[in-house]
Design a protein around this motif. Structure first.
Motif, PDB file in Angstrom:
ATOM      1  N   HIS A 190       5.964  48.181   5.473  1.00  0.00           N
ATOM      2  CA  HIS A 190       4.974  47.309   4.729  1.00  0.00           C
ATOM      3  C   HIS A 190       3.126  48.781   5.523  1.00  0.00           C
ATOM      4  N   LYS A 191       2.275  48.110   4.348  1.00  0.00           N
ATOM      5  CA  LYS A 191       0.643  48.887   4.615  1.00  0.00           C
ATOM      6  C   LYS A 191       0.101  47.920   5.092  1.00  0.00           C
ATOM      7  N   ALA A 250       9.671  43.182  -5.072  1.00  0.00           N
ATOM      8  CA  ALA A 250       8.358  44.119  -4.337  1.00  0.00           C
ATOM      9  C   ALA A 250       8.150  44.392  -2.984  1.00  0.00           C
ATOM     10  N   MET A 251       9.417  44.414  -2.884  1.00  0.00           N
ATOM     11  CA  MET A 251       9.290  44.019  -0.980  1.00  0.00           C
ATOM     12  C   MET A 251       9.958  44.617  -1.058  1.00  0.00           C
ATOM     13  N   GLN A 252      11.289  44.973  -1.195  1.00  0.00           N
ATOM     14  CA  GLN A 252      12.645  45.600  -1.711  1.00  0.00           C
ATOM     15  C   GLN A 252      12.296  46.751  -2.436  1.00  0.00           C
ATOM     16  N   GLN A 253      11.717  47.110  -3.046  1.00  0.00           N
ATOM     17  CA  GLN A 253      11.782  48.395  -4.265  1.00  0.00           C
ATOM     18  C   GLN A 253      10.271  49.309  -3.791  1.00  0.00           C
ATOM     19  N   GLY A 254       9.813  49.038  -2.728  1.00  0.00           N
ATOM     20  CA  GLY A 254       8.777  49.826  -2.175  1.00  0.00           C
ATOM     21  C   GLY A 254       7.875  49.388  -1.438  1.00  0.00           C
ATOM     22  N   VAL A 255       7.210  50.241  -0.528  1.00  0.00           N
ATOM     23  CA  VAL A 255       5.714  50.064   0.320  1.00  0.00           C
ATOM     24  C   VAL A 255       4.965  48.978  -0.426  1.00  0.00           C
ATOM     25  N   VAL A 256       4.558  47.576   0.348  1.00  0.00           N
ATOM     26  CA  VAL A 256       3.956  46.933   0.128  1.00  0.00           C
ATOM     27  C   VAL A 256       2.044  46.775   0.114  1.00  0.00           C
ATOM     28  N   PRO A 257       1.168  47.049   0.091  1.00  0.00           N
ATOM     29  CA  PRO A 257       0.207  46.942   0.862  1.00  0.00           C
ATOM     30  C   PRO A 257      -0.680  45.665   0.496  1.00  0.00           C
ATOM     31  N   SER A 258      -0.850  45.080   2.221  1.00  0.00           N
ATOM     32  CA  SER A 258      -1.009  43.345   1.556  1.00  0.00           C
ATOM     33  C   SER A 258      -2.395  43.697   2.428  1.00  0.00           C
ATOM     34  N   TYR A 259      -3.127  42.835   2.677  1.00  0.00           N
ATOM     35  CA  TYR A 259      -4.292  42.297   3.475  1.00  0.00           C
ATOM     36  C   TYR A 259      -5.119  40.506   3.946  1.00  0.00           C
ATOM     37  N   CYS A 298      -3.591  47.393  -3.344  1.00  0.00           N
ATOM     38  CA  CYS A 298      -3.143  46.250  -2.616  1.00  0.00           C
ATOM     39  C   CYS A 298      -2.126  45.208  -3.706  1.00  0.00           C
ATOM     40  N   ARG A 299      -1.316  44.893  -2.989  1.00  0.00           N
ATOM     41  CA  ARG A 299      -0.805  43.895  -3.730  1.00  0.00           C
ATOM     42  C   ARG A 299      -0.266  42.158  -3.148  1.00  0.00           C
ATOM     43  N   LEU A 300      -0.805  42.850  -2.610  1.00  0.00           N
ATOM     44  CA  LEU A 300      -0.635  41.878  -1.265  1.00  0.00           C
ATOM     45  C   LEU A 300      -1.865  40.483  -0.472  1.00  0.00           C
ATOM     46  N   GLN A 301      -2.512  39.168  -0.693  1.00  0.00           N
ATOM     47  CA  GLN A 301      -3.357  39.129   0.015  1.00  0.00           C
ATOM     48  C   GLN A 301      -2.669  37.869   1.175  1.00  0.00           C
ATOM     49  N   MET A 302      -2.640  37.674   2.189  1.00  0.00           N
ATOM     50  CA  MET A 302      -2.462  36.827   2.896  1.00  0.00           C
ATOM     51  C   MET A 302      -3.019  36.265   3.998  1.00  0.00           C
ATOM     52  N   GLY A 303      -3.274  34.583   4.177  1.00  0.00           N
ATOM     53  CA  GLY A 303      -4.099  34.187   4.766  1.00  0.00           C
ATOM     54  C   GLY A 303      -3.707  32.483   5.205  1.00  0.00           C
TER      55      GLY A 303
END
Length: 417
Positions: free
Chosen positions: A69-70, A31-40, A194-199
């Motif tokens: 990415h965003k 996904a990271m290679q295919q385009g911008v991945v909004p992540s929160y 948004c496609r990714l949650q980090m923590g």
């Protein structure tokens, strides 16, 4: 970690030591290679400032933006009203709307140092989950969202299980927190793609819940990524010091004290912290981390300067280093030290040195100050303090007094008016 990523973001996460776990390495890397991945990353507004314990994840958002990415910083205006029970022994005190708004304003100031906010595709977004949580209809929420959660599964999550195993009370209010956090991810995906949650790794259960809920309700594929919960090499939780939390807002902790915290990093942690908290090339971080003897102190100064520059700017880092040199190498006063100002009314006929140690934050209490003096750990103008009954009057404060606790903590006391 044997996985070899192709995307720049995942490469940085692994190479610099940010990655503890991921729900789908290959899927996220693709996904990271295919385009911008909004992540929160979500931040509950429990204090007026973020602290050093949050900095690892803030750096993850910064690298996310730097690699195209965003980032989304999600303020918990809604969830703060409930309180995250994860790995806590007791229930958080509940805050009112005004206090929550004040805390969010203080936290926003920190993010602006690390992220670029705006309207462009990779510009950061600042959101507040009160936007969708405050207006929820309870019965509809139970019917549409609650039915997707298994209580059996929720009870198996380590954050809940550890509390119950110790026979500590877990209120129904807190138990709902993980449902609300899962719902955040669903809404962020619906509204903002948004496609990714980090923590931190303590959020793993909450993150997995959100991924599962998003798949069940709208059949969208989303991802989770966690960072390690850092402890220093001597076993302390990252971000804690003798004086308390290391705040990121300059009104709560001076740039000098922030700089000094990093300068006091233990030798064993220096290389690792350079990778995590600065943007120096990995090879340079490793070279500096391998220095030994007195040379490792040069690496710690680089660390302190780089981290302070990112948060407070290059001028603040330079002033902090100059102050440290003045205080430690030349035995001077150092005008940029944390300062307590007393007026004549406060001073009266005099003030005890014990009270001053507490006022400057060098001691937590009068008892702590007396212990410090008894153990020969306190100094005034570089001379050992031996009498806890010492009184300071206007004459003694004709020029500023430098108080010290141990070798590394100092403060000034000045008389005004």
């Amino acid at each position: 970690m044997t996985y070899h990523p192709k995307s720049e973001f995942m490469s940085v996460m692994i190479e610099r030591g940010f990655l503890a776990d991921c729900t789908d390495y290959q899927g996220l890397d693709d996904a990271m290679q295919q385009g911008v991945v909004p992540s929160y990353i979500g931040y509950d507004a429990t204090a007026k400032s973020l602290h050093v314990g949050h900095l690892l994840n803030i750096m993850m958002l910064r690298w996310l933006q730097k690699t195209g990415h965003k980032p989304i910083t999600l303020m918990g205006g809604g969830t703060t009203k409930v309180g995250d029970p994860s790995f806590r022994a007791d229930e958080r005190p509940l805050l009112g709307p005004e206090r929550i708004s004040e805390n969010i304003a203080g936290m926003k100031a920190v993010f602006a140092s690390y992220l670029t906010y705006g309207e462009d595709e990779t510009d950061a977004l600042m959101l507040d989950n009160a936007e969708w949580l405050d207006g929820l209809n309870y019965l509809e929420f139970l019917r549409d969202i609650g039915r997707h959660f298994s209580v059996n599964r929720m009870l198996s999550f380590e954050s809940v299980k550890s509390r119950l195993d110790r026979e500590q009370s877990l209120s129904f209010l807190e138990f709902n927190y993980m449902i609300l956090q899962a719902y955040d991810f669903l809404e962020l995906n619906r509204r903002y793609g948004c496609r990714l949650q980090m923590g931190g790794s303590d959020q793993w259960g909450n993150i997995v819940n959100g991924i599962d809920l998003t798949r069940r309700v709208i059949d969208h594929e989303v991802f989770g990524l966690t960072s390690p919960l850092l402890t220093t090499s001597d076993g302390r939780k990252m971000g804690k010091s003798q004086g308390g939390a290391i705040w990121l807002n300059s009104e709560m902790l001076s740039p000098y004290e922030f700089w000094q915290f990093w300068r006091n990093t233990t030798d064993a942690d220096t290389g690792r912290f350079l990778k995590l908290y600065t943007e120096l090339p990995v090879e340079e971080c490793e070279r500096l981390g391998k220095l030994a003897g007195s040379e490792i102190n040069d690496a710690k100064i680089v660390l302190a300067n780089e981290v302070t520059t990112l948060l407070h700017g290059a001028d603040a880092a330079r002033k902090a280093q100059d102050t440290a040199r003045e205080v430690f190498e030349k035995g001077g006063v150092g005008e940029d030290l944390p300062t307590v100002e007393l007026n004549m009314a406060e001073l009266g006929d005099g003030i005890s040195v014990v009270q001053l140690l507490v006022k400057t934050g060098l001691a937590k209490s009068g008892k702590d100050a007396k212990r410090l003096i008894a153990e020969h750990g306190a100094r005034m103008d570089d001379a050992p303090l031996t009498d806890a009954g010492t009184m300071i009057d206007a004459g003694a404060l004709a020029s500023p007094i430098k108080l010290s606790a141990g070798k590394k903590r100092h403060a000034l006391v000045k008389l005004t008016g």
